[in-house]
Each structure stands twice: as structure tokens, then as C-alpha cells.
Write an enzyme that holds these catalytic residues in place. Sequence first.
Site, short mmCIF file in Angstrom:
data_model
loop_
_atom_site.label_atom_id
_atom_site.label_comp_id
_atom_site.label_asym_id
_atom_site.label_seq_id
_atom_site.Cartn_x
_atom_site.Cartn_y
_atom_site.Cartn_z
CB SER A 137 -0.89 0.00 1.25
OG SER A 137 -1.58 1.23 1.41
CE1 TYR A 150 -4.80 -1.92 4.27
CE2 TYR A 150 -3.64 0.17 4.12
CZ TYR A 150 -4.24 -0.90 3.50
OH TYR A 150 -4.29 -0.95 2.13
#
Length: 260
Positions: A137, A150
Amino acid sequence: MGKLDGRVVLITGAARGQGEQEARLFVAEGAQVVIGDVLDDQGEALAKELGAKYAHLDVSQEGDWQAAVAAAKETYGRIDGLVNNAGILRFNELVSTPLEEFQQIVQVNQVGVFLGIKTVAPEIAEAGGGTIVNTASYAGVTGMAYVGAYAATKHAIVGLTRVAALELAGKGIRVNAVCPGAIDTAMSNPAQLDPDADADAEKAAEGIDRLYRKLVPLGRIGQPEEVARLVLFLSGDDSSYITGQPFVIDGGWLAGVSVL
């Protein structure tokens, strides 16, 4: 000829979102695709539409990985590609994040990628080599408030990618990571998951669009099809001399900020 003719690729989290678009593109480019997901109805419907194979796959469970590999080999005889796409996102202040929530995100995002590499890499080596693409990400290469768990897992995926690339290069396996910014999927806009909340979904979409027009130099949220094309590049011969690298696809978000 397609760019993936003759390839057998397992894609996780492929029932919807980025994974679905990756599955569609890979099939269009000639691959035999195994769609792995926990969304059985959606995954089976997509597999039927594409002429692919569906396998129930909770990526946090080693037994599910072993079963998915067995199903792939029974159907296609081998596996020579893996896309670790499955992941979850939760928004929370770091010090307010319950341990259970943190551990759940680690199990899916980080342990899931580890188990994928551990289980599938030997099969790819046996097939004569191939590729692994891990989904990290934008938050895996920089900080982002309120997504601490995350971000931690996505940073870990970048590290796992580099280690796997070093260890597996001699077996003919290239390992890279994609690092998407804001992409228009249910992960970034959960309102998409409620078909009965049309007004709320439209309002949420408008808010997201305004936000990313401000944050992203290209002035828009990304589309899952755009990420799929990058994953295709990293899974095919066009990237034959690339391994161990994170590829940011974020509309310029990571480049910096504008004061105007």
C-alpha cells in the site's frame, strides 16, 4: 497471444475489487486463474463467468492455503504465479485500537502474505519458476494517521517481498509488490457494500471524490483496473529483470504536497 498464455495464477481476495479486476485481466491475457476468497457466492459466480477455478481461501489459515493449492493442481496441474491481493482495513486511532483488531489485521494482511509465499513458492519452483506479486500500500511506504495496524502490516509486506525476492531468485521466482494509494473499491468506500443505501453511497462517493481531488496531484481516486495492469506487468515477461521492488501507484500522492 496474451501476455500470460500458458500461466496458472492463484489470486487471493479475487471475488471483488482489485482482485476481481486482476482475475478478469489475467484471464483476458490467457492465464488459467484460480480465484481465492471467503466470499463464496461472489467468487463462484465470477469463476463461472470467466471459466476459472474457485477455491475457498481464508488467507490467515494454513489449511485453506494447502487446500487451494491442491485444488489448483488437480484442475490445472501446476501453479506458476501468485497474487497476494487479499487484505482488510480498519480505521482507528493507534492508542485506541483493541489488541484483537490489531491481531486480526495482522493475521489477514501480513500472515496471509507469509503463508501465500510459504505455500505457493515451492509449487512455482517445481513448475520451473514464475512470479509472486504482493499487495502492499501507499501506507506501506509512508505513515498515515488512523490506520496504524493496516500501515504496520503493509510495511511488513514490503519487507517480506524483499526477503522473498532474495531467497527465491535462485529458484527462478521473481517477487515484487504493488503499493496502491486511494483506489475506488469497497475498502476505501464501504458504502459500496450496501446496495440499499443509494443516497448514502452517492454522498460518500462525492465526499471521497472531493477529498482525493485535493490530496492527489492527478486529481482523482484510482481505479482497480489501473492496479490490475501494474500487477499484470509484474507477472509477465515485460518485467523479466525486476524483482524485490515496491511499485507505488497513487496518482502522485507520495510525491509531496502543494502549498497552493
